[in-house]
Motif scaffolding. Structure first.
Motif, short mmCIF file in Angstrom:
data_model
loop_
_atom_site.label_atom_id
_atom_site.label_comp_id
_atom_site.label_asym_id
_atom_site.label_seq_id
_atom_site.Cartn_x
_atom_site.Cartn_y
_atom_site.Cartn_z
N TYR A 43 36.02 40.65 52.74
CA TYR A 43 35.34 41.91 52.39
C TYR A 43 34.02 41.93 52.29
O TYR A 43 33.38 40.67 51.92
N THR A 44 33.50 42.85 52.53
CA THR A 44 31.98 43.29 52.13
C THR A 44 31.97 44.43 51.33
O THR A 44 32.31 45.35 51.64
N LEU A 45 31.10 44.40 49.86
CA LEU A 45 30.89 45.45 49.27
C LEU A 45 29.44 45.49 49.10
O LEU A 45 28.60 44.69 48.72
N ASN A 46 28.66 46.68 49.26
CA ASN A 46 27.12 46.85 49.31
C ASN A 46 27.06 48.18 48.79
O ASN A 46 27.95 49.04 48.79
N ASP A 47 25.75 48.43 49.17
CA ASP A 47 25.31 49.90 48.65
C ASP A 47 25.93 50.92 49.52
O ASP A 47 25.95 52.40 49.11
N SER A 48 26.52 50.71 50.88
CA SER A 48 27.10 51.54 51.60
C SER A 48 28.81 51.62 51.47
O SER A 48 29.19 52.28 52.22
N GLY A 49 29.20 50.73 50.71
CA GLY A 49 30.69 50.84 50.39
C GLY A 49 31.37 49.58 50.31
O GLY A 49 30.87 48.49 50.58
N LEU A 50 32.75 49.85 50.84
CA LEU A 50 33.61 48.64 50.94
C LEU A 50 34.14 48.44 52.36
O LEU A 50 34.64 49.40 52.90
N TRP A 51 34.19 47.43 52.80
CA TRP A 51 34.89 47.10 53.98
C TRP A 51 35.80 45.72 53.54
O TRP A 51 35.48 44.74 53.24
N LEU A 52 37.12 45.94 53.77
CA LEU A 52 38.06 45.02 53.23
C LEU A 52 39.41 44.99 54.32
O LEU A 52 39.79 45.88 54.88
N ASN A 53 39.44 43.82 54.80
CA ASN A 53 40.53 43.55 55.73
C ASN A 53 41.58 42.44 55.56
O ASN A 53 41.36 41.78 54.60
N SER A 54 42.73 42.49 56.38
CA SER A 54 43.46 41.42 56.24
C SER A 54 43.32 40.69 57.58
O SER A 54 42.93 41.32 58.54
N THR A 55 43.22 39.27 57.53
CA THR A 55 43.04 38.94 58.82
C THR A 55 43.92 37.51 58.89
O THR A 55 44.49 36.82 58.17
N GLN A 56 44.10 37.47 60.69
CA GLN A 56 44.83 36.27 61.09
C GLN A 56 43.77 35.67 62.18
O GLN A 56 44.49 35.14 62.78
N VAL A 57 42.50 35.60 61.92
CA VAL A 57 41.73 35.21 63.06
C VAL A 57 41.96 33.46 62.82
O VAL A 57 41.78 33.08 64.13
N ASP A 58 42.04 32.98 61.70
CA ASP A 58 42.24 31.39 61.74
C ASP A 58 43.56 30.91 61.55
O ASP A 58 43.94 29.88 62.08
N MET A 59 44.43 31.87 60.87
CA MET A 59 45.95 31.48 60.79
C MET A 59 46.73 32.77 60.31
O MET A 59 46.07 33.64 59.67
N PHE A 60 48.04 32.62 60.61
CA PHE A 60 48.99 33.65 59.95
C PHE A 60 49.58 33.00 59.15
O PHE A 60 50.55 31.84 59.21
N SER A 61 49.59 33.52 57.72
CA SER A 61 50.40 32.71 56.82
C SER A 61 50.77 33.85 55.70
O SER A 61 51.20 35.00 55.96
N ALA A 62 50.93 33.45 54.43
CA ALA A 62 51.46 34.22 53.32
C ALA A 62 51.09 35.75 53.47
O ALA A 62 49.83 36.07 53.69
N PRO A 63 52.18 36.56 53.64
CA PRO A 63 51.70 38.24 53.84
C PRO A 63 51.26 38.66 52.99
O PRO A 63 51.65 38.71 51.67
N TYR A 64 50.26 39.65 53.37
CA TYR A 64 49.48 40.43 52.26
C TYR A 64 48.93 41.85 53.00
O TYR A 64 49.00 41.91 54.07
N ALA A 65 48.72 42.91 52.34
CA ALA A 65 47.98 43.91 52.83
C ALA A 65 46.95 44.47 51.89
O ALA A 65 46.72 43.96 50.73
N VAL A 66 45.95 45.10 52.43
CA VAL A 66 44.83 45.32 51.73
C VAL A 66 44.75 47.02 51.76
O VAL A 66 45.18 47.88 52.48
#
Length: 399
Positions: free
Chosen positions: A153-176
């Protein structure tokens, strides 16, 4: 946007290096300057697992530029100095919610990650260059046998960006998710029913070494599937796995032109690629060569780096992003006009990123960050709001 910031992160130090990119593309506006220093993050444990959960908020403070961690109240703590060899980091863990329960913590203005682990705390160490994060593609990594995952995630004065990522691995499932300023809520990252096991089954069934990406514990517990870039790096996946497709692309564009329109909001900006020997040269409308790419290998394609390096500039970076997406999705032979943003055309070649194919096919909304520039055409699993009321991270069932 977040793809510029976090899916390619391999260390918290990288967040600091990419911070300038964030501020370039998300300059604060007066209307959004009221984003508070911390926002609530609601953690919900729907995993059905009985082990304790440990949560970590780790990143680079966008206020001070320091690397560190945040406690449950969102208070920032800088890391102490590291050493050679690396020394244990302070325990930054936050007790997570038990199965069937929720817990709300606060997250600060960071560019970083939210880790969570089941049953055991993660091992973080400090080197002279900063935090050493888990790297389970290395069989000697102390976190190799721990079941864990992370969001970015990135949180700054312009807001929040939050992701789920599998770029490095696919593992324990979750959602954002995020609750927007108007009170509505959006989420992404959920797997379809049965999707978790189906991803591993698909990789095991795929010829050519893809089953080697699946990692298990000695007791048989499936822990994760490594991304193919890591698989090539540690020998689990053959380095030649994409050679046939890459060679066919190079042959095609020795006699044909690849037209790239890298910016959706600038349809008049086009570049033209032709292969000459080991180089694909891109020219602008005036016929001048603006950049060239050497013939990539699988590691460059899967990682969107090395021979497909993507600097944060106006020409080479956007072209590299487009090539990376086209190679991973195997659309370069069927469409000489890129980017191809139609998911129906993705992963249709026999030689493709089968990891990304398997992950996307099992996502409830089809969206994932299965490689670094999966946001080309907006196929990424990302939520964003300029004035977020609350963020969400939901631990999903292992089915």
């Amino acid at each position: 946007m977040l793809a510029r910031l976090t899916p390619r992160l391999v260390s918290v130090a990288a967040a600091a290096a990419l911070l300038g990119s964030l501020l370039t593309f998300a300059a604060p506006s007066s209307a959004r300057a009221a984003v508070p220093d911390t926002i609530p993050l609601k953690l919900t444990n729907n995993s059905g697992r009985g082990e304790p959960v440990y949560v970590y908020t780790i990143g680079t403070s966008l206020t001070s530029g320091q690397q560190g961690w945040a406690d449950a109240n969102g208070t920032f703590h800088p890391w102490p100095a590291g050493n050679v060899p690396p020394v244990p980091a302070p325990d930054a863990s936050i007790p997570g919610p038990a199965a069937g329960q929720s817990k709300t913590i606060r997250i600060p203005k960071f560019s970083g990650r939210i880790y969570f682990s089941y049953g055991q705390k993660l091992v973080f160490k400090l080197a002279t260059g900063g935090l050493v994060q888990p790297a389970v593609q290395n069989p000697s990594d102390p976190n190799r046998d721990i079941l864990f995952n992370w969001s970015e995630y990135t949180l700054n004065d312009s807001g929040l960006w939050l992701n789920s990522t599998q770029v490095d691995m696919f593992s324990a499932p979750y959602a954002v998710g995020v609750q927007r300023a108007d009170g509505s809520t959006v989420n992404t990252g959920h797997l379809e029913p049965g999707g978790y096991n189906a991803v591993f089954d698909a990789l095991r069934a795929q010829p050519g070494g893809w089953a080697g990406l699946v990692q298990t514990r000695s007791d048989g517990t499936v822990l994760r599937a490594l991304s193919p870039g890591h698989g090539v790096g540690n020998g689990a996946l053959p380095a030649s796995v994409l050679d046939d497709y890459i060679n066919r692309v190079w042959r095609k564009y020795a006699t044909a032109t690849l037209t790239v329109t890298p910016f959706a909001d600038q349809p008049g900006t086009k570049y033209y690629g032709r292969v000459s020997g080991d180089l694909m040269n891109f020219t602008n409308a005036a016929g001048a060569v603006v950049t060239s790419f050497q013939k990539p290998d699988a590691d460059s394609v899967f990682g969107c780096h090395k021979l497909l390096d993507a600097p944060n500039d106006a020409v080479r970076g956007p072209l590299s992003r487009t090539l990376c997406a086209g190679f991973n999705r195997s659309t370069l032979l069927v469409n000489p006009t890129q980017p191809d943003t139609s998911a129906a055309n993705f992963y249709q070649d026999a030689v493709t990123n089968h990891y990304a194919r398997a992950v996307h096919a099992r996502m409830a909304d089809g969206k994932a960050y299965a490689f670094a520039f999966d946001d080309v055409g907006q196929h990424e699993s990302l939520v964003h709001d300029g004035s977020p009321r609350q963020a969400y991270l939901t631990l999903d069932p292992f089915s």
